[in-house]
Design an enzyme around this catalytic site. Structure first.
Site, mmCIF file in Angstrom:
data_model
loop_
_atom_site.group_PDB
_atom_site.id
_atom_site.type_symbol
_atom_site.label_atom_id
_atom_site.label_comp_id
_atom_site.label_asym_id
_atom_site.label_seq_id
_atom_site.Cartn_x
_atom_site.Cartn_y
_atom_site.Cartn_z
ATOM 1 C CG HIS A 202 1.020 -40.630 3.403
ATOM 2 N ND1 HIS A 202 0.984 -41.229 4.770
ATOM 3 C CD2 HIS A 202 -0.461 -41.243 3.052
ATOM 4 C CE1 HIS A 202 0.144 -41.769 5.107
ATOM 5 N NE2 HIS A 202 -0.724 -41.910 4.024
ATOM 6 C CG HIS B 273 -4.196 -43.892 0.872
ATOM 7 N ND1 HIS B 273 -3.718 -45.158 1.617
ATOM 8 C CD2 HIS B 273 -3.647 -43.061 1.684
ATOM 9 C CE1 HIS B 273 -3.459 -44.786 2.911
ATOM 10 N NE2 HIS B 273 -3.399 -43.430 2.969
ATOM 11 C CE LYS C 172 1.200 -45.312 7.630
ATOM 12 N NZ LYS C 172 0.176 -44.714 6.698
ATOM 13 C CG HIS D 131 -2.173 -43.836 11.118
ATOM 14 N ND1 HIS D 131 -2.968 -43.460 9.996
ATOM 15 C CD2 HIS D 131 -2.806 -43.299 12.034
ATOM 16 C CE1 HIS D 131 -4.202 -42.565 10.571
ATOM 17 N NE2 HIS D 131 -4.011 -42.559 11.690
ATOM 18 C CG HIS E 183 -1.270 -38.937 8.207
ATOM 19 N ND1 HIS E 183 -1.298 -39.258 9.399
ATOM 20 C CD2 HIS E 183 -1.737 -39.760 7.514
ATOM 21 C CE1 HIS E 183 -1.548 -40.600 9.396
ATOM 22 N NE2 HIS E 183 -1.705 -40.820 8.355
ATOM 23 C CG ASP F 206 -3.723 -39.462 4.390
ATOM 24 O OD1 ASP F 206 -3.375 -40.581 3.690
ATOM 25 O OD2 ASP F 206 -4.061 -39.235 5.203
#
Ligand code: NCD
Ligand code: ZN
Length: 334
Positions: free
Chosen positions: A12, A14, A95, A134, A168, A240
């Site tokens: 995960h 970004h 996602k 999420h 997460h 994350d």
């Protein structure tokens, strides 16, 4: 003492775009063999063209022969089986964000109507494309993830062949859900293994530890730590790592996200060593993920760490990392 890890994966991550991508992609590519790349750009990744060109930009920016970006789409209930099938070789997961729940998620789902979701989620189960979620409601901030449990249960029971990744996770309730449904899995971040809400807001406010979902209570952290340290087969490391420029974090209206990519393996090694569980680290940072995501090909890489001090830089480009300026116990052997 040397610790060697094979093909570590960040499930995960970004990476952003533009100048930020140029700064952060090489930092992940230096230590990780691959990463599940989140689609919450502005605008989000929702088309074949956007996905393929973003992948190209990542490969170029990562400056690595081996680093593999596993691409994701931003969930839309309008995706058809034909569309997903045509993208199957390039698409690793999808996602799902509830609308407005975190950074750049405004176009997410505003309700969970099973029948509306059925065609896309059925297609995903048939094509072996995992759904990453999420999992937060818009309720009271400390209860958002626990309140989402009923939605995970609804998804897991209606789509028993769909692999659902609770992203997460931060609560003991989420940990308990893992053993209730065969098709539920989870990623756990580095920071949620280390901090509680006290570290974020118990003293002077720490913007660089502020993220979604917010860190919870000691008993939640203990539950996360237990499954990570025992190498529970349904949990995988997902940093994350979510970079924001310093001015967006140290601001009135602090952006959510903790930047951990360049320190993740060093700190995980220290944590697993401290708990005499280093033999389980390989499962947590790679092997479990490869068993869960049966649709990925993982490059064979090795990375070695040793007990040598590493002083975390104050900044990487415009981004302040977790533990900036502090000394870590383990370094990457170059
Ligand atoms: C992430 C980001 O900045 O994109 N922020 C965060 O606090 N974790 C989005 C997310 O994963 O929620
Ligand atoms: Zn994220």
């Amino acid at each position: 003492m040397f610790i060697t890890l094979t093909s570590p994966l960040d499930m995960h991550l970004h990476l952003r775009d533009g100048a930020m991508l140029q700064t952060v992609a090489p930092l992940s590519a230096e230590t990780f063999a691959g990463a599940i790349v989140m689609p919450n750009l502005v605008p989000p990744i929702e088309t074949e063209e956007a996905l393929l060109s973003y992948k190209e930009r990542i490969l170029k920016a990562s400056n690595s022969e081996t680093f593999t970006p596993y691409m994701t789409l931003f969930f839309k209930p309008t995706y058809t089986k034909e569309f997903l099938e045509s993208l199957k070789d390039e698409l690793t997961a999808i996602k799902l964000y509830p609308a407005g729940i975190t950074t750049n998620s405004e176009g997410g789902l505003s309700g969970f109507d099973v029948e509306e979701l059925r065609p896309t989620l059925t297609a995903m189960s048939e094509l072996n494309i995992p759904l990453c979620v999420h999992g937060e409601t818009n309720g009271f901030v400390m209860d958002r993830e626990a309140e989402f449990s009923s939605i995970y249960e609804m998804l897991a029971s209606n789509f028993p062949k769909l692999k659902i990744i609770m992203e997460h996770i931060t609560t003991k309730e989420s940990v308990a859900l893992l053993d209730k449904f065969e098709n539920l899995y989870a990623t756990i971040t580095l920071h949620h293994l280390l901090i509680t809400l006290d570290d974020v807001a118990g003293g002077m406010l720490q913007p660089h530890l502020f993220c979604k979902p917010i860190a919870k209570r000691p008993e939640d952290r203990a539950a996360l730590l237990k499954v990570a340290l025992e190498g529970h087969p349904k949990v995988m490391f997902g940093s994350d790592s979510a970079p924001h420029p310093q001015h967006a974090k140290e601001a009135c209206g602090c952006a959510a996200g903790v930047f951990t990519a360049p320190i993740a393996l060093q700190v995980l090694t220290e944590l697993f060593m401290k708990h005499s569980s280093v033999q389980k680290l390989q499962a947590f940072v790679s092997d479990n993920a490869q068993k869960i995501y049966t649709n990925i090909t993982v490059p064979k890489t090795t990375i070695t760490l040793d007990e040598r001090a590493f002083v975390v830089p104050d900044k990487y480009g415009e981004v302040v990392p977790m533990y900036a300026g502090e000394t870590l116990k383990y370094s990457i052997v170059i």
